[in-house]
Design a protein around this motif. Structure first.
Motif, PDB file in Angstrom:
ATOM      1  N   LEU A   3     -14.634 -49.648 -11.457  1.00 38.24           N
ATOM      2  CA  LEU A   3     -15.274 -50.805 -12.068  1.00 38.24           C
ATOM      3  C   LEU A   3     -16.634 -50.434 -12.648  1.00 38.24           C
ATOM      4  CD1 LEU A   3     -14.420 -53.616  -9.497  1.00 38.24           C
ATOM      5  CD2 LEU A   3     -13.596 -53.412 -11.833  1.00 38.24           C
ATOM      6  N   ILE A   4     -17.341 -49.558 -11.924  1.00 39.11           N
ATOM      7  CA  ILE A   4     -18.675 -49.162 -12.398  1.00 39.11           C
ATOM      8  C   ILE A   4     -18.560 -48.379 -13.707  1.00 39.11           C
ATOM      9  CG2 ILE A   4     -20.732 -47.792 -11.848  1.00 39.11           C
ATOM     10  CD1 ILE A   4     -20.152 -48.485  -8.891  1.00 39.11           C
ATOM     11  N   GLN A   5     -17.579 -47.474 -13.747  1.00 42.60           N
ATOM     12  CA  GLN A   5     -17.350 -46.703 -14.974  1.00 42.60           C
ATOM     13  C   GLN A   5     -17.023 -47.629 -16.140  1.00 42.60           C
ATOM     14  OE1 GLN A   5     -14.315 -43.883 -14.151  1.00 42.60           O
ATOM     15  NE2 GLN A   5     -15.716 -42.149 -14.255  1.00 42.60           N
ATOM     16  N   LEU A   6     -16.205 -48.634 -15.843  1.00 36.69           N
ATOM     17  CA  LEU A   6     -15.816 -49.603 -16.866  1.00 36.69           C
ATOM     18  C   LEU A   6     -17.052 -50.314 -17.408  1.00 36.69           C
ATOM     19  CD1 LEU A   6     -13.104 -50.612 -18.020  1.00 36.69           C
ATOM     20  CD2 LEU A   6     -13.200 -52.464 -16.373  1.00 36.69           C
ATOM     21  N   PHE A   7     -17.912 -50.747 -16.470  1.00 36.78           N
ATOM     22  CA  PHE A   7     -19.146 -51.424 -16.850  1.00 36.78           C
ATOM     23  C   PHE A   7     -20.010 -50.498 -17.708  1.00 36.78           C
ATOM     24  CE2 PHE A   7     -23.601 -52.470 -16.198  1.00 36.78           C
ATOM     25  CZ  PHE A   7     -23.611 -53.832 -16.423  1.00 36.78           C
ATOM     26  N   VAL A   8     -20.175 -49.258 -17.257  1.00 38.95           N
ATOM     27  CA  VAL A   8     -21.031 -48.310 -17.981  1.00 38.95           C
ATOM     28  C   VAL A   8     -20.470 -48.029 -19.376  1.00 38.95           C
ATOM     29  CG1 VAL A   8     -21.890 -45.928 -18.005  1.00 38.95           C
ATOM     30  CG2 VAL A   8     -21.955 -47.252 -15.891  1.00 38.95           C
ATOM     31  N   ILE A  13     -20.949 -49.021 -25.223  1.00 45.31           N
ATOM     32  CA  ILE A  13     -20.343 -49.542 -26.452  1.00 45.31           C
ATOM     33  C   ILE A  13     -21.171 -50.702 -26.993  1.00 45.31           C
ATOM     34  CG2 ILE A  13     -18.304 -50.707 -27.377  1.00 45.31           C
ATOM     35  CD1 ILE A  13     -16.697 -49.080 -25.223  1.00 45.31           C
ATOM     36  N   GLY A  14     -21.601 -51.602 -26.094  1.00 47.32           N
ATOM     37  CA  GLY A  14     -22.381 -52.765 -26.513  1.00 47.32           C
ATOM     38  C   GLY A  14     -23.693 -52.375 -27.173  1.00 47.32           C
ATOM     39  N   VAL A  15     -24.360 -51.379 -26.598  1.00 46.13           N
ATOM     40  CA  VAL A  15     -25.673 -50.975 -27.106  1.00 46.13           C
ATOM     41  C   VAL A  15     -25.560 -50.395 -28.524  1.00 46.13           C
ATOM     42  CG1 VAL A  15     -27.576 -49.342 -26.784  1.00 46.13           C
ATOM     43  CG2 VAL A  15     -26.674 -50.611 -24.845  1.00 46.13           C
ATOM     44  N   PHE A  16     -24.449 -49.693 -28.801  1.00 48.08           N
ATOM     45  CA  PHE A  16     -24.350 -49.028 -30.098  1.00 48.08           C
ATOM     46  C   PHE A  16     -23.469 -49.762 -31.107  1.00 48.08           C
ATOM     47  CE2 PHE A  16     -25.999 -45.673 -27.446  1.00 48.08           C
ATOM     48  CZ  PHE A  16     -26.950 -45.122 -28.282  1.00 48.08           C
ATOM     49  N   THR A  17     -23.057 -50.980 -30.776  1.00 46.31           N
ATOM     50  CA  THR A  17     -22.316 -51.781 -31.742  1.00 46.31           C
ATOM     51  C   THR A  17     -23.309 -52.415 -32.698  1.00 46.31           C
ATOM     52  OG1 THR A  17     -20.660 -52.322 -30.099  1.00 46.31           O
ATOM     53  CG2 THR A  17     -20.711 -53.693 -32.051  1.00 46.31           C
ATOM     54  N   ALA A  79     -16.319 -55.560 -17.790  1.00 48.92           N
ATOM     55  CA  ALA A  79     -16.370 -55.093 -19.174  1.00 48.92           C
ATOM     56  C   ALA A  79     -17.177 -56.061 -20.044  1.00 48.92           C
ATOM     57  CB  ALA A  79     -14.966 -54.923 -19.728  1.00 48.92           C
ATOM     58  N   ILE A  80     -16.955 -57.371 -19.870  1.00 49.93           N
ATOM     59  CA  ILE A  80     -17.673 -58.357 -20.687  1.00 49.93           C
ATOM     60  C   ILE A  80     -19.167 -58.295 -20.403  1.00 49.93           C
ATOM     61  CG2 ILE A  80     -17.984 -60.809 -21.174  1.00 49.93           C
ATOM     62  CD1 ILE A  80     -15.044 -61.151 -20.276  1.00 49.93           C
ATOM     63  N   LEU A  85     -24.584 -57.632 -21.996  1.00 49.55           N
ATOM     64  CA  LEU A  85     -25.849 -57.680 -21.273  1.00 49.55           C
ATOM     65  C   LEU A  85     -27.032 -57.211 -22.138  1.00 49.55           C
ATOM     66  CD1 LEU A  85     -27.013 -58.322 -18.495  1.00 49.55           C
ATOM     67  CD2 LEU A  85     -26.823 -55.901 -17.941  1.00 49.55           C
ATOM     68  N   MET A  86     -26.892 -56.002 -22.662  1.00 47.82           N
ATOM     69  CA  MET A  86     -27.991 -55.411 -23.427  1.00 47.82           C
ATOM     70  C   MET A  86     -28.251 -56.187 -24.720  1.00 47.82           C
ATOM     71  SD  MET A  86     -30.007 -53.238 -22.560  1.00 47.82           S
ATOM     72  CE  MET A  86     -31.336 -52.305 -23.252  1.00 47.82           C
ATOM     73  N   PRO A  87     -27.200 -56.479 -25.526  1.00 46.39           N
ATOM     74  CA  PRO A  87     -27.445 -57.263 -26.748  1.00 46.39           C
ATOM     75  C   PRO A  87     -28.194 -58.565 -26.476  1.00 46.39           C
ATOM     76  CG  PRO A  87     -25.223 -56.389 -26.783  1.00 46.39           C
ATOM     77  CD  PRO A  87     -25.809 -55.995 -25.471  1.00 46.39           C
ATOM     78  N   VAL A  88     -27.789 -59.297 -25.432  1.00 47.17           N
ATOM     79  CA  VAL A  88     -28.446 -60.575 -25.145  1.00 47.17           C
ATOM     80  C   VAL A  88     -29.911 -60.342 -24.784  1.00 47.17           C
ATOM     81  CG1 VAL A  88     -28.525 -62.511 -23.529  1.00 47.17           C
ATOM     82  CG2 VAL A  88     -26.347 -61.821 -24.512  1.00 47.17           C
ATOM     83  N   CYS A  89     -30.170 -59.329 -23.954  1.00 47.07           N
ATOM     84  CA  CYS A  89     -31.555 -59.037 -23.566  1.00 47.07           C
ATOM     85  C   CYS A  89     -32.397 -58.651 -24.783  1.00 47.07           C
ATOM     86  CB  CYS A  89     -31.601 -57.902 -22.545  1.00 47.07           C
ATOM     87  SG  CYS A  89     -30.957 -58.389 -20.955  1.00 47.07           S
ATOM     88  N   ILE A  90     -31.826 -57.802 -25.645  1.00 43.95           N
ATOM     89  CA  ILE A  90     -32.585 -57.372 -26.825  1.00 43.95           C
ATOM     90  C   ILE A  90     -32.947 -58.559 -27.704  1.00 43.95           C
ATOM     91  CG2 ILE A  90     -32.439 -56.056 -28.979  1.00 43.95           C
ATOM     92  CD1 ILE A  90     -30.861 -53.948 -27.458  1.00 43.95           C
TER      93      ILE A  90
END
Lengths: 188, 203
Positions: A3-8, A13-17, A79-80, A85-90
């Motif tokens: 699960l942790i790998q999935l999250f990471v 992916i989220g950060v670089f989309t 995964a969601i 997480l990062m996009p929303v924070c940014i």
């Protein structure tokens, strides 16, 4: 894949989309199919079709279906969360502190470089995925027609996919019936 | 205010077919026209920033719109943050639930002949859909036009070709172990960072 790998993975992916959901396709292909090898190209294509056909944000749908396929409902949630997480924070940080971020000269120069790269990155998987989709000279009109309908005529991808599903169901039923008719003859 | 915000974005999420760009029109209609939480100018700014920052455009727009709407209504910054998170969650709630249901159905019925036929066709169509996504993005916005900003156009074109070749050319064989060090095929993240750097240097 834990699960942790999935999250990471989805965090990355989220950060670089950059530039919308389709920009995620090359990133996901690289991370999940090429590096972690937890999905085959064919499965990847199936989940992509599913995510396109359903309402909502494509990237989040993709995270949901990949997460579910690998680790069930908990996997989806991981995964969601990783993905948004990062996009929303940014966005929140920008909204609070840097309202004039987009007028910044350095930022706009970086983006002039990134934008054509994103388009190239989206175009590249087309050729890698085509082989696994079962593309041959006999079937190559199908993706061509789909691309033309969407690009030249402005048809929404959703309708293209819904129509495909309908055609597939009808075609499948017909060939099923044909097989049933043929089978007794073959056994005799 | 918060309940209306949540319900509005729940509705937007449920009726977005066709990804982020379709969502933008819906958000605009609800937030600018129906509720008048923000002005059209504010929304355009939000849109531009959503496209420039990482993450899905639909989520980014929802987050930023939620924040600004609450702030405009006269609440404090912490309240606005709550509004932003609320809007982001509301927008994915319905689609995620549907996706989970459909994923479960697919896992159960994927070996039925009819489902297999549908998937075989869909795989081919999806390849076309991705191709069209790339085609749609070939615009003067992204590349510059050959007449007015020739320099940007040429650099963009060169970058496009370079990135495309880098990500297609060195085909990794199926059984080959991933290469290490500099010889490794550059991944999309490396290519994005490099082209951002080039943009900074060249313009």
């Amino acid at each position: 894949m834990s699960l942790i790998q999935l999250f990471v993975s989805f965090f990355k992916i989220g950060v670089f989309t950059i530039g919308g959901g389709y920009a995620m396709i090359p990133l996901m292909e690289e991370e999940l199919v090429e590096r972690r090898r937890c999905l085959s190209r064919v499965e990847f294509l199936d989940l992509m079709a599913l995510s396109q056909a359903m309402p909502g944000v494509f990237a989040v749908n993709m995270a949901t279906s990949v997460g579910y396929r690998l680790k069930g409902v908990t996997g989806s949630v991981c995964a969601i969360l990783g993905n948004i997480l990062m996009p929303v924070c940014i966005i929140l940080l920008l909204a609070m502190f840097f309202r004039h971020f987009r007028d910044n000269d350095i930022v706009s120069r970086i983006f002039m470089g990134i934008r054509p790269a994103v388009v190239a990155l989206i175009a590249a998987p087309v050729f890698r995925l085509a082989k696994d989709a079962g593309l041959s000279w006999r079937t190559c009109w199908i993706p061509l027609l789909a691309a033309l309908l969407i690009w030249a005529l402005g048809v929404s991808p959703v309708w293209v996919i819904v129509a495909t599903i309908l055609i597939g169901v009808v075609w499948g039923k017909i060939s099923e019936r044909n097989n049933k008719d043929k089978q007794p003859e073959q056994t005799e | 205010m918060f309940l209306t915000l949540f319900l509005t974005f729940l509705k937007i999420g449920a009726f977005t077919f066709g990804g982020g760009y379709a969502m933008i029109a819906l958000i605009q209609n609800e937030v600018v026209v129906n509720h008048a939480w923000l002005t059209a100018q504010e929304f355009t700014d939000i849109l531009a920033i959503s496209q420039m920052t990482p993450g899905p455009i639909g989520i980014n727009t929802a987050t930023y719109t939620g924040y600004t709407a609450v702030l405009n209504a006269g609440y404090s910054v912490p309240c606005a943050v709550v509004g932003a998170v609320l809007a982001s969650l509301a927008v994915i709630l319905v689609p995620v639930t549907l996706m989970l249901l459909v994923s479960r159905l697919l896992a159960r019925y994927k070996d039925m002949p009819v489902v297999r036929m549908v998937l075989r066709l869909l795989r081919l169509v999806i390849v076309g859909v991705i191709a069209s996504a790339a085609l749609v993005l070939l615009t003067p916005d992204n590349f510059g036009s050959p007449d007015t900003n020739t320099r940007q156009f040429i650099i963009s074109l060169a970058l496009f070709v370079a990135v495309f070749v880098c990500s297609v050319w060195p085909k990794r064989q199926k059984d080959e172990a991933p290469q290490k060090g500099l010889l490794r095929r550059p991944g999309p993240i490396t290519l994005l960072l490099l082209s951002g750097l080039l943009g900074l240097v060249l313009y």
